[in-house]
Design a protein around this motif. Structure first.
Motif, PDB file in Angstrom:
ATOM      1  N   UNK A 642     -13.393  -5.721 -21.531  1.00  0.00           N
ATOM      2  CA  UNK A 642     -13.193  -5.015 -20.277  1.00  0.00           C
ATOM      3  C   UNK A 642     -14.431  -4.074 -20.072  1.00  0.00           C
ATOM      4  N   UNK A 643     -15.034  -4.327 -18.819  1.00  0.00           N
ATOM      5  CA  UNK A 643     -16.013  -3.218 -18.384  1.00  0.00           C
ATOM      6  C   UNK A 643     -15.483  -2.042 -17.533  1.00  0.00           C
ATOM      7  N   UNK A 644     -13.979  -1.849 -17.814  1.00  0.00           N
ATOM      8  CA  UNK A 644     -13.139  -0.873 -16.998  1.00  0.00           C
ATOM      9  C   UNK A 644     -13.889  -0.685 -15.688  1.00  0.00           C
ATOM     10  N   UNK A 645     -13.595  -1.756 -15.025  1.00  0.00           N
ATOM     11  CA  UNK A 645     -14.102  -1.575 -13.373  1.00  0.00           C
ATOM     12  C   UNK A 645     -13.226  -0.690 -12.756  1.00  0.00           C
ATOM     13  N   UNK A 646     -11.820  -0.810 -13.157  1.00  0.00           N
ATOM     14  CA  UNK A 646     -10.660  -0.168 -12.303  1.00  0.00           C
ATOM     15  C   UNK A 646     -10.972   1.398 -12.184  1.00  0.00           C
ATOM     16  N   UNK A 647     -11.329   1.763 -13.431  1.00  0.00           N
ATOM     17  CA  UNK A 647     -11.452   3.189 -13.361  1.00  0.00           C
ATOM     18  C   UNK A 647     -12.651   3.658 -12.652  1.00  0.00           C
ATOM     19  N   UNK A 648     -13.687   2.726 -12.686  1.00  0.00           N
ATOM     20  CA  UNK A 648     -15.038   3.189 -11.908  1.00  0.00           C
ATOM     21  C   UNK A 648     -14.837   2.925 -10.379  1.00  0.00           C
ATOM     22  N   UNK A 649     -13.789   1.945 -10.011  1.00  0.00           N
ATOM     23  CA  UNK A 649     -13.724   1.881  -8.579  1.00  0.00           C
ATOM     24  C   UNK A 649     -13.031   3.402  -8.033  1.00  0.00           C
ATOM     25  N   UNK A 650     -12.196   3.770  -8.727  1.00  0.00           N
ATOM     26  CA  UNK A 650     -11.796   5.135  -8.383  1.00  0.00           C
ATOM     27  C   UNK A 650     -12.773   6.229  -8.248  1.00  0.00           C
ATOM     28  N   UNK A 651     -13.479   6.099  -8.918  1.00  0.00           N
ATOM     29  CA  UNK A 651     -14.608   7.433  -9.182  1.00  0.00           C
ATOM     30  C   UNK A 651     -16.066   6.950  -8.155  1.00  0.00           C
TER      31      UNK A 651
END
Length: 793
Positions: A642-651
């Motif tokens: 995972x590129x961890x896009x969910x946390x990046x979307x929040x920021x």
């Protein structure tokens, strides 16, 4: 009944139920209040009921969305109601009549928003179900989008968008393999589950070698068949050498079918004369023969001579039967309920013909479910059924992608019991005995757990004729429901619409010009996340490689020690005279080490020699490459990537659309990788047996040339001598080939992960600001469809 209900049933392809709805007094008001129990009462059959349920849900979802999301005032609500009352039918929006390119935007306020929403555009009054309309409309939208993209050479983003739109058309089918000996009831079973007597006149018959696929005809309402032949060279290789006085029974049957009973009176040269095949010029031209008919019965009759081996069935004036020349028949059926499922009638074993055998192995290995069909009265003791399962288990399991085995006991309505037990109790006892028999098959259990195995006791004739039993008592509806669920897993409409939504989101994100600095920051974090995740994948794969090398090293040593013992058992079978075995072994060596006598188990010397190698890895292989849907390859490390896009979307909310695109691309990439792994793992597993066959091929050729009274002895000695002299290299070579293919797959996975995600990052966040058209309206329309479909999934 009013016109509303009649038009809906006609629109959804269910006009045969109009009378039933009318008898039950269903009008427009009560139609909208129907529940699941009402569905079952009005439409007893599972296939049509599934079509009605899906269309009904979409209709209700559209009405709810229209009322809740689009109409913004009581006046507008009243206006919408009046429009519906006038048309007496709800239509879906379409982009078929829209202009191409960037639309003019009305910026005069909120009223313009209402006019630009999907429900206010010109509506599509064409026929078809709601899902068909949605698919058609979104395809029209995406065709417009593709044609409206700027025509710029060497523009990576434009090229990517065009390619992705084209890929939306791709669709996958699930294959269900159907095994069973002649007379077990396969054809009647398939007729029952698809509720069409397509096989009534013998499309699936006594033939032991022709593979027959049954699938949906999505292009027209005709019954069609494509007949694929083996090549002339392949048929010439199958012709038996002289003398013919002791020719094998199978070969005599084939020769008699093609040339007639007097084939022994023909000269060697005349067998390949074109005049023998004048009725099938496609065979001579290496082309596929196409048949198109208006009814199932007509197609059955036309297909008979390409699929039958029953000499008692004769067409008037015809003496030739061409099934020995046929490799595969694909039958396409209109109004087929399970659009994404292909039912495949399979011969019990492979074939002497190389191309037919290759296709058989590929299809068996591609079946996600296998049905073993036998008669209920002797199901647990049916040696043929269990032998089929055992002989194909490695191809279906570690060498394939089979997730479920259904043991289907037919003719359950004919079971009688002297103790006056109920039919249900007798069927329950049959199932219990079959499950007990399955538990005693160690060779099969290496590839499949108890949870993969299910038993059905069905009555196909009763389901079709409805004489004594209710449909549910025949268990055919259970099989139909299974096939429907399997088909629904591959929703062509949902896959297309979700892909279109992703592409349009990317275009909208790419048009943004105010977030350049944030894009750089996000790119930096994404690249670091990718580096970290790739390291995890690499480590897991290295551990897997080491585990297989260790297993195979032990397998090589066991093979060296036990190959003579195993081979001796196969070359000297108990209870068989030398005279009888002479013919069989001759066929074995002529067919590169494998042959299935008509009344015996299949003989496969290559599998026998490779058995210690496959036994050594079976457990590790099944753990690394599970077939079950809820399990993941390589211990889940790829799906965990995972590129961890969910946390990046929040920021980074300003680049939300780009990050949503990346998340979707990540999911698509994993799906692609899982498919690639599923295909490649079969070749990796089967490489052990294939390498043994390669090492033995010259030996088989020499053995096949043996003549005279000591032929059997010479063949045995030739095979054994070769194995003993080459065992120190043959098994080691098979091991290294397996590990080489495994390493190639691992390297390919890492390469795809790295390059695909890097490309997606560049396209979404590192490209220049290209002058892309404004497709905001199209995005809004597709998003509405996407959300509606998601609710109904």
């Amino acid at each position: 009944m009013d016109d509303y209900v009649r038009s809906k049933l006609t629109e959804w392809g269910l006009s045969e139920y109009i009378q039933k709805f009318e008898d039950e007094g269903v009008d427009k008001k009560s139609f909208n209040c129907l529940n699941e129990q009402d569905f079952a009462n009005l439409i007893p059959r599972v296939g049509p009921r599934a079509v009605f349920r899906e269309s009904f849900k979409l209709l209700k979802g559209e009405e709810n969305t229209t009322n809740q999301d689009i109409i913004e005032s009581p006046a507008q609500l009243q206006q919408e109601r009046e429009e519906v009352a006038e048309s007496d039918q709800v239509f879906l929006p379409t982009s078929a009549t829209k202009g191409k390119g960037k639309r003019k935007l009305d910026l005069q306020g909120e009223s313009s928003k209402l006019l630009s929403t999907p429900s206010k555009r010109k509506r599509d009054s064409g026929g078809g179900s709601h899902t068909e309309k949605i698919l058609s409309n979104v395809k029209n939208i995406m065709n417009d989008v593709k044609q409206s993209l700027p025509n710029q050479d060497n523009n990576k983003l434009i090229e990517f968008l065009s390619t992705e739109i084209s890929k939306l058309e791709e669709d996958k089918k699930e294959q269900v393999g159907v095994f069973g000996k002649t007379g077990a009831g396969k054809s009647t079973l398939i007729n029952a589950v698809i509720e069409k007597k397509i096989l009534h006149s013998g499309i699936i018959s006594a033939c032991t070698s022709v593979m027959i696929k049954v699938e949906a005809n999505t292009k027209n309402k005709k019954y069609e068949a494509d007949i694929e032949f083996i090549t002339k060279a392949e048929w010439q290789y199958e012709l038996p050498p002289r003398p013919w006085d002791d020719v094998d029974e199978d070969i005599d049957e084939k020769m008699s079918a093609v040339y007639g009973k007097e084939w022994r009176n023909m000269s060697d040269e005349s067998f390949m004369d074109d005049k023998n095949f004048k009725e099938i010029p496609e065979f001579l031209q290496s082309k596929t023969k196409n048949l198109t008919c208006g009814s199932a019965e007509e197609l059955s009759e036309k297909c008979a001579r390409y699929t039958r081996t029953d000499s008692t069935v004769r067409e008037k004036g015809r003496k030739r039967w061409y099934w020995p020349l046929v490799k595969c028949v694909t039958v396409r059926v209109p109004n087929y309920a399970f659009q994404h499922v292909t039912l495949v009638d399979l011969p019990g074993t492979g074939d002497r013909n190389a191309s037919r055998d290759k296709m058989w192995k590929e299809v068996v290995g591609s079946c996600s479910t296998v049905w073993i069909v036998t008669e209920s009265i002797r199901a647990a003791a049916d040696r043929d059924a269990w032998e089929i399962l055992e002989s194909a288990s490695s191809l279906m399991g570690n060498g394939g992608e089979c997730q479920q085995i259904h043991f289907i006991c037919t003719k359950s309505d004919l079971i009688t019991d002297s103790s006056n037990e109920s039919a249900a109790d007798v069927c329950a006892r049959v199932k219990e005995k079959v499950i007990q028999a399955f538990s005693k098959l160690p060779k099969v259990k290496k590839h499949f757990s108890d949870g993969c195995f299910k038993v059905f006791t069905v009555s196909s004739e009763e389901f079709l004729e409805k004489k004594q039993l209710q449909p549910d008592e025949t268990e055919i509806p259970e099989l139909q429901e299974f096939l429907q669920n399997l088909s629904d897993c591959h929703s062509e409409t949902f896959n297309y619409v979700s892909g279109a939504y992703e592409i349009l989101s990317l275009i909208k994100g790419a048009r943004s010009r105010e977030v350049a600095g944030k894009k750089t920051k996000v790119c930096s974090e994404l690249n670091e996340n990718m580096r970290r995740e790739l390291h995890k994948v690499q480590k897991s794969m290295d551990d897997t490689y080491s585990a297989f090398r260790k297993c195979l090293s032990k397998g090589v040593e066991d093979s060296k020690k036990r190959c003579q013992e195993k081979l001796t058992f196969k070359l000297n079978p108990k209870g068989v005279s030398d005279q009888g075995f002479h013919k069989i072994l001759k066929c074995v060596v002529r067919n590169h080490g494998t042959y299935k006598p008509k009344k015996w188990k299949q003989i496969n010397l290559n599998e026998t020699l490779a058995s210690c190698l496959t036994d050594s890895i079976d457990e590790e292989f099944r753990k690394t490459f599970p077939n079950e849907r809820n399990c993941e390859p390589f211990n889940g490390v790829i799906n965990a990537f995972s590129l961890d896009t969910n946390s990046l979307i929040e920021r980074f909310t300003d680049v939300k659309l780009q990050l949503i695109f990346l998340k979707t691309e990540e999911m698509k990439m994993k799906t692609k990788l899982n498919k690639e792994i599923r295909d490649r793992k079969k070749k990796i597993y089967n490489s052990l047996t294939e390498e043994i066959e390669k090492s033995m091929r010259e030996c088989y050729k020499i053995a096949a040339g043996s003549e005279g009274e000591d032929t059997l002895k010479n063949m045995r000695e030739t095979i054994m001598k070769h194995v003993l002299s080459s065992k120190h290299s043959m098994f080691e070579q098979a091991k290294e080939e397996f590990l080489s293919r495994l390493r190639d797959l691992m390297d390919e996975i890492l390469k795809i992960l790295r390059e695909a995600m890097q490309k997606s990052i560049e396209l979404s966040l590192e490209t220049d600001d290209y002058p892309l058209p404004d497709f905001d309206e199209e995005l809004a329309e597709v998003e509405k469809y996407y959300n509606d479909l998601k609710k109904s999934q």
